[in-house]
Design a protein around this motif. Sequence first.
Motif, PDB file in Angstrom:
ATOM      1  N   LEU A 245      15.439   0.671  15.607  1.00 62.45           N
ATOM      2  CA  LEU A 245      15.864  -0.608  15.039  1.00 62.45           C
ATOM      3  C   LEU A 245      16.727  -1.392  16.035  1.00 62.45           C
ATOM      4  O   LEU A 245      16.579  -2.611  16.178  1.00 62.45           O
ATOM      5  N   ASN A 246      17.631  -0.672  16.717  1.00 63.53           N
ATOM      6  CA  ASN A 246      18.505  -1.324  17.695  1.00 63.53           C
ATOM      7  C   ASN A 246      17.681  -1.921  18.849  1.00 63.53           C
ATOM      8  O   ASN A 246      17.959  -3.040  19.311  1.00 63.53           O
ATOM      9  N   ASN A 247      16.673  -1.177  19.312  1.00 64.47           N
ATOM     10  CA  ASN A 247      15.815  -1.680  20.387  1.00 64.47           C
ATOM     11  C   ASN A 247      14.972  -2.873  19.944  1.00 64.47           C
ATOM     12  O   ASN A 247      14.560  -3.693  20.784  1.00 64.47           O
ATOM     13  N   LYS A 248      14.703  -2.962  18.630  1.00 66.03           N
ATOM     14  CA  LYS A 248      13.957  -4.099  18.098  1.00 66.03           C
ATOM     15  C   LYS A 248      14.828  -5.354  17.946  1.00 66.03           C
ATOM     16  O   LYS A 248      14.342  -6.412  17.542  1.00 66.03           O
ATOM     17  N   GLY A 249      16.124  -5.195  18.245  1.00 68.35           N
ATOM     18  CA  GLY A 249      17.019  -6.350  18.175  1.00 68.35           C
ATOM     19  C   GLY A 249      17.673  -6.562  16.835  1.00 68.35           C
ATOM     20  O   GLY A 249      18.277  -7.627  16.603  1.00 68.35           O
ATOM     21  N   VAL A 250      17.579  -5.579  15.926  1.00 70.95           N
ATOM     22  CA  VAL A 250      18.245  -5.710  14.624  1.00 70.95           C
ATOM     23  C   VAL A 250      19.757  -5.642  14.829  1.00 70.95           C
ATOM     24  O   VAL A 250      20.252  -4.752  15.528  1.00 70.95           O
TER      25      VAL A 250
END
Length: 273
Positions: A245-250
């Motif tokens: 999720l963090n890598n997806k920019g969330v």
Amino acid sequence: MKMKSSKLLTKKDLRKTFWRSFTMEWAWNYERQMNLGYAYSMTPALKKIYKGKKDELASAYKRHLEFFNVTPWISTFPLGISIAMEEQNALNPDFDSDSINNIKVALMGPLSGIGDSFFWGTLRVIATGIGTSLALQGNILGPLLFLLIFNVPAILARYYGLYAGYNIGAQFIEKVQKTGLMDRLSYGASVLGLGVVGAMVATMVTLKMPLKIGSGADATSITGIFNGIVPGILPLLFTFFIFWLNNKGVKAQWILLLIAAIGIFGAWSGILG
């Protein structure tokens, strides 16, 4: 305490870092923990080291806004080492700037183990025992002695730790550069840092699924089944999910709300426990 001779910094610059280090816990956050306080404490030294070099100063700020956490009373020791390394980075164009964060991460675990056991596990217990025994007798010295017994050693450790870290860091870096060990040291520190992060996942992330498969004495929980495959695999998978999720920019606040929602729904439905 004396500091080694420096081309860029003075003892006054280190004192500014010392006073700012008290904010280390004030700006603590769930995403990167002590990073804001660490960068704020480094600011006076960084401005002096990279004076007139805006791009290098910005890169230094980004380095010290990465995740960091350590026992607050010995946080000045890695601060001193970081300052010494930043100084060498400014003076030596061949210096590996990645090693600065690698050393920081490598120090988190060992320093926290020493700091927590001494300050939380020993000094606080002694101070509390003495202060409480007097306070129960109605003696005003109870709370005063508690504050003094705990805070005087803590502040001294914070003050002298900064100069010790700076002096040790500067001397050590000079020796390492002369022998050509910096690359190997940086690699070893990064490996150790990854090990520390992995251990944090295993010890700090908890995910249990109490639902059982089977009946009677043969019933086995879902958690037990997964742990039979790889111990602690559920917390690891959940960590990878958050990492994805963090890598997806969330954004961090949405991730925290999602974790809270999963916990509440899981507890209500009985899926998690």
